[in-house]
Design a protein around this motif. Structure first.
Motif, PDB file in Angstrom:
ATOM      1  N   TYR A 686       0.834  -1.183   0.000  1.00 41.20           N
ATOM      2  CA  TYR A 686       0.000   0.000   0.000  1.00 41.20           C
ATOM      3  C   TYR A 686       0.880   1.247   0.000  1.00 41.20           C
ATOM      4  CZ  TYR A 686      -3.438  -3.402   1.609  1.00 41.20           C
ATOM      5  OH  TYR A 686      -4.256  -4.497   1.727  1.00 41.20           O
ATOM      6  N   ASP A 690      -2.431   5.941   1.615  1.00 38.95           N
ATOM      7  CA  ASP A 690      -3.703   5.228   1.576  1.00 38.95           C
ATOM      8  C   ASP A 690      -4.439   5.270   2.914  1.00 38.95           C
ATOM      9  OD1 ASP A 690      -3.907   4.363  -1.072  1.00 38.95           O
ATOM     10  OD2 ASP A 690      -2.485   2.747  -0.709  1.00 38.95           O
ATOM     11  N   SER A 692      -6.115   6.829   6.187  1.00 34.32           N
ATOM     12  CA  SER A 692      -6.781   8.063   6.544  1.00 34.32           C
ATOM     13  C   SER A 692      -6.043   8.760   7.681  1.00 34.32           C
ATOM     14  CB  SER A 692      -8.228   7.781   6.968  1.00 34.32           C
ATOM     15  OG  SER A 692      -8.810   8.902   7.575  1.00 34.32           O
ATOM     16  N   CYS A 713      -7.969   1.581   3.513  1.00 29.15           N
ATOM     17  CA  CYS A 713      -7.574   2.519   2.452  1.00 29.15           C
ATOM     18  C   CYS A 713      -8.610   3.638   2.365  1.00 29.15           C
ATOM     19  CB  CYS A 713      -7.457   1.788   1.119  1.00 29.15           C
ATOM     20  SG  CYS A 713      -6.051   0.669   1.023  1.00 29.15           S
ATOM     21  N   ARG A 714      -8.437   4.649   3.189  1.00 29.43           N
ATOM     22  CA  ARG A 714      -9.380   5.756   3.240  1.00 29.43           C
ATOM     23  C   ARG A 714      -8.669   7.100   3.109  1.00 29.43           C
ATOM     24  NH1 ARG A 714     -14.429   3.536   2.551  1.00 29.43           N
ATOM     25  NH2 ARG A 714     -14.778   1.811   3.997  1.00 29.43           N
ATOM     26  N   THR A 720      -6.130   3.772  -2.695  1.00 31.98           N
ATOM     27  CA  THR A 720      -7.443   4.336  -2.361  1.00 31.98           C
ATOM     28  C   THR A 720      -8.099   4.928  -3.600  1.00 31.98           C
ATOM     29  OG1 THR A 720      -6.668   4.852  -0.127  1.00 31.98           O
ATOM     30  CG2 THR A 720      -8.647   5.997  -0.898  1.00 31.98           C
ATOM     31  N   ASN A 724     -11.653   3.629  -5.361  1.00 33.80           N
ATOM     32  CA  ASN A 724     -12.774   4.525  -5.623  1.00 33.80           C
ATOM     33  C   ASN A 724     -13.068   4.632  -7.118  1.00 33.80           C
ATOM     34  OD1 ASN A 724     -12.919   5.010  -2.865  1.00 33.80           O
ATOM     35  ND2 ASN A 724     -11.659   6.855  -2.962  1.00 33.80           N
TER      36      ASN A 724
END
Length: 835
Positions: A686, A690, A692, A713-714, A720, A724
């Motif tokens: 990641y 990624d 938050s 992954c926010r 991320t 989305n």
């Protein structure tokens, strides 16, 4: 009982209409009654004319000074407004023709809605006769519709043929009446048939459709299949593998749609492995499967895949979507952190790994409590273990071992009825949210239906209802928290107490004492008296009874502290429940075929009938007979010829998207796509961005996206962004629709894969597949084969091999050539779609 089974017609039997009965002209008209009844005749006529619709007098503020209940849901209120308001001028019982209602409807005085009636027409005469007879209100309860009988309920026709539907209403008092002239009719597929306001049907083109019939308080439907002028003489002789194929092939034969042939072994292996586990088959697995001569190898592979960890991971992810369990929402996080979301995911994954029967799985969610009958010390010990696992970034094994999923009930809600709306969506496949304000034009649910159902869940808190609460935690709960906190490391003590205080205010029945449970009602709801209440532009509405959806009999309000949710669970398990089993069968079917037998899969409205009703019912009966074993359902679907047929179409089925004449190509879910990109490139990991910043959580190492990695992954990293871009849903608690997950292909997706450095970095990973192939003692042909097997799950064709060889020679570098070839394969539709 007012069961929805009756709503969608009890008379779903095949009725053969002789050819000489097919005719055009006007529909048969029934004699206009001399003393019409308001709720049986006048309200339905207002609905048919559009008078009580949302764009006319059913609007929030009404129109022209007259406001009627939306779609005639409240005949008593409508009658009072017509008779009492506006100085009584709307109805003139001494001179019916001078009534303002008739003058405006016939445009003899100005009317914003225009001319709706002709003077002297049957509809005019119906209203006139009612007014002349005294404009009385009949007993509404006796006129409640128990069912509609539509004939013919099932009909075949040829293009150009006509026939007329006839509708009979059966009322609560046992009386019956033909109401065809008071109904509205709508074809689901208007390319197949046309239907006019009188119920006359014109067959237009080959296909099948349902015709929805509406009458206030009820809805029915009839099915029509339009056959080719000349049936196909060369329909192949195909052996059905199981019950699915019997129904699907029978429909295809009737429509002269030739099914596509069975797909080849390589295509089958890729398709089923992706659909069951969310991963690609390995090159070694592909070679072994292609070399296997066992005629039952496909069935054995299906059994093997259903036991792999990926099966549980995939269905846990799907149920996180269905249950709307998210650590990220506009109104603040629910559950309170992404770590809690990961706990819910792991709980679900453990249940699918154990293959818990579906009814038991739902019971352990629907009837969840936090303490699960234990004392406060045992509960505090469990919470401490959960907190320790989080602090050490370990998988939440303690929470996953719990019996129930109490996190389902720990959500921020906008209104008291949100629990009922989400239970209806998750376990019944119903969209109830519109009923908060009014009866929806495309469904049958009223405010009273929703609020009466919501009363079963009014003891359950929601986070918004806790603000300003006077409820106090039980003293023994506080004592247990302090005792357990003293045993924890100092760095965990404050966070433990904070977490425990939050958990104390969850599931009132076990955690609170004092003012919260008077009269068997919960303290935690915004309604002052504990009953379900909603306020909308149409006013404030409440219900003081507990009634299940589609039922007419209310349950007595409990005053013994018992949990009303148990009554709902018993209803779900009833074999005649019209939603529970259908909802899960339809969702599983939609997972494999890209559309439900009822589509959309979460819209089991009576106005949205199934494409293959008999098949759906047989699958539901089979699931119940197999004690809700979901793997039985998966095996039945996966072993069918219908699932295993090719996605390549023929001239007859090229445009079919309803009858399953071929395998429907579909894009892969976001989490699956990112996982197989990692698998194909041999690279994983990641981006730092990624996570938050607001709520990063502590992610265990090595998680695939489908194994919960996507939950963390926010942030604003590449993974991320990719999730989305490819339609990962937020699982926003305010969105009650399976459609939040978007699997449609977009231009942004193509640009991302073609240009984003994220993908190129994975391809060029020094530990990745390309690097390993370049270093291995392999020929270029062998390297090319490995790349094709790793991405497309098949060997290259001779043309593809030649083009690949030429490309490698042109690059002058083995590594660069392999990187370019892998990039090209990852950007093909064959890689991005399941086919």
């Amino acid at each position: 009982m007012r069961q929805i089974g009756s709503l969608v017609l009890t008379a779903l039997v095949s009725i053969v209409v002789p050819a000489n009965s097919i005719r055009g002209g006007e529909a048969r008209s029934s004699p206009v009654p001399t003393e019409p009844l308001f709720s049986r005749h006048i309200v339905p006529l207002f609905s048919r004319l559009g008078c009580n619709g949302g764009a006319c007098h059913g609007a929030v503020q009404g129109k022209g000074g007259l406001r009627l209940s939306l779609y005639g849901v409240d005949p008593q209120l409508d009658h009072n407004r017509l008779l009492r308001e506006f100085g009584g001028r709307r109805l003139n019982v001494l001179d019916a023709d001078a009534s303002l209602v008739l003058l405006k409807a016939t445009a003899r005085v100005p009317h914003g809605g225009g001319k709706r009636l002709e003077v002297g027409s049957a509809e005019y005469q119906l209203i006139r006769n009612w007014i002349a007879a005294g404009a009385r209100l009949d007993p509404v309860e006796k006129s409640a519709v128990r069912r509609l009988e539509v004939t013919p309920a099932s009909r075949t026709a040829k293009p150009g043929e006509r026939f007329t539907l006839r509708v009979q209403a059966v009322y609560a008092d046992g009386s019956q009446e033909e109401v065809t002239s008071l109904c509205s009719f709508e074809a689901v597929n208007r390319e197949v048939v046309e239907v006019d306001r009188n119920g006359e049907v014109l067959a237009r083109s080959v296909g099948d459709t349902a015709i929805v019939v509406r009458y206030p308080g009820q809805v029915g439907w009839a099915t029509t299949i339009v056959l080719p002028e000349q049936p196909a003489e060369n329909f192949p002789s195909i052996q059905a593998t199981n019950l699915i194929d019997r129904h699907v092939l029978a429909r295809l034969r009737l429509l002269s749609l030739q099914p596509s042939p069975i797909c080849d072994d390589a295509t089958f292996l890729r398709r089923v492995t992706l659909d069951v586990t969310g991963l690609l088959p390995t090159p070694q697995e592909i070679r072994a499967f292609l070399a296997d001569k066992d005629p039952s190898k496909r069935a054995k592979k299906i059994d093997e895949l259903l036991e792999r960890p990926g099966y549980a991971a995939l269905w846990a992810t799907k149920f996180m979507d269905i249950l709307r369990l998210s650590g990220y929402s506009p109104g603040g996080p629910f559950p309170p952190s992404v770590t809690d979301e990961y706990r819910a995911y792991e709980w679900l994954r453990a249940r699918f790994r154990e293959n818990v029967p579906y009814d038991q799985l739902v019971e352990r969610i629907l009837l969840a409590t936090s303490r699960e009958g234990r004392d406060y010390d045992a509960w505090a010990n469990e919470m401490a273990a959960i907190l320790n696992e989080e602090a050490e970034a370990k998988p939440p094994a303690t929470y996953a071992a719990r019996h129930t999923l109490d996190l389902f009930w720990q959500r921020r809600m906008a209104t008291d009825v949100d629990h009922a709306i989400r239970v209806g969506h998750a376990f019944l496949g119903l969209r109830l949210q519109c009923a908060q304000c009014h009866r929806h034009p495309h469904d049958v649910w009223t405010q009273e239906d929703l609020l009466s159902f919501a009363n079963f869940f009014m003891r359950m808190p929601h986070f918004n209802s806790m603000a300003g609460s006077r409820a106090q935690p039980a003293p023994e709960a506080i004592a247990a928290a302090k005792r357990r906190a003293a045993d924890l490391p100092s760095r965990l003590q404050s966070s433990f107490v904070k977490s425990f205080e939050r958990e104390i205010f969850v599931l009132t029945r076990e955690h609170l004492e004092g003012p919260g449970m008077k009269g068997g009602r919960s303290f935690f709801n915004t309604s002052k008296d504990g009953f379900a209440t909603v306020t909308s532009p149409l006013g404030t509405q409440s219900s003081r009874q507990m009634r299940l959806l589609g039922e007419s009999t209310a349950y007595p309000l409990p005053n013994d502290g018992s949990d009303p949710r148990a009554l709902v669970m018993a209803w779900l398990r009833r074999p005649d429940n019209p939603f529970f089993t259908r909802a899960i069968v339809n969702r599983v079917w939609a997972h494999y075929f890209d559309r439900g037998l009822i589509d959309p899969p979460d819209d089991l409205s009576p106005l949205n009938p199934p494409s293959h009703p008999e098949l759906l019912q047989e699958l539901c009966d089979g699931l119940i007979a197999n004690k809700y074993d979901l793997k039985w359902l998966h095996r039945t679907i996966l072993n069918s010829r219908t699932y295993q047929q090719s996605s390549l179409t023929n001239a007859s089925n090229r445009h079919d998207r309803r009858n399953f004449a071929s395998f429907y190509v579909r894009r892969l879910p976001a989490e699956v796509l990112l996982d197989i990109i990692d698998q194909a490139t041999g690279s994983s990991g990641y981006d730092k961005g990624d996570r938050s910043v607001r709520d990063p959580g502590k992610m265990p190492a090595g998680l695939r996206m489908l194994e919960g990695g996507a939950i963390f992954c926010r942030g604003d990293g590449a993974s991320t962004f990719a999730l989305n871009t490819f339609g990962r849903p937020e699982r926003n608690v305010e969105v009650v629709c399976d459609c939040e997950r978007d699997n449609q292909a977009t231009m942004l997706q193509a640009l991302f894969l073609a240009n984003h450095p994220w993908l190129r970095a994975k391809i060029a990973d020094k530990q990745g597949l390309v690097a390993r192939l370049a270093q291995a003692s392999l020929s270029d042909d062998e390297r090319i084969e490995e790349l094709f097997l790793a991405t497309l799950s098949r060997l290259p064709t001779p043309i593809e091999m030649k083009l690949s060889q030429d490309y490698l020679k042109q690059t002058g570098s083995t590594v660069k050539g392999l990187e370019g070839l892998l990039w090209a394969l990852l950007n093909t539709n064959e890689f991005l779609f399941n086919h």
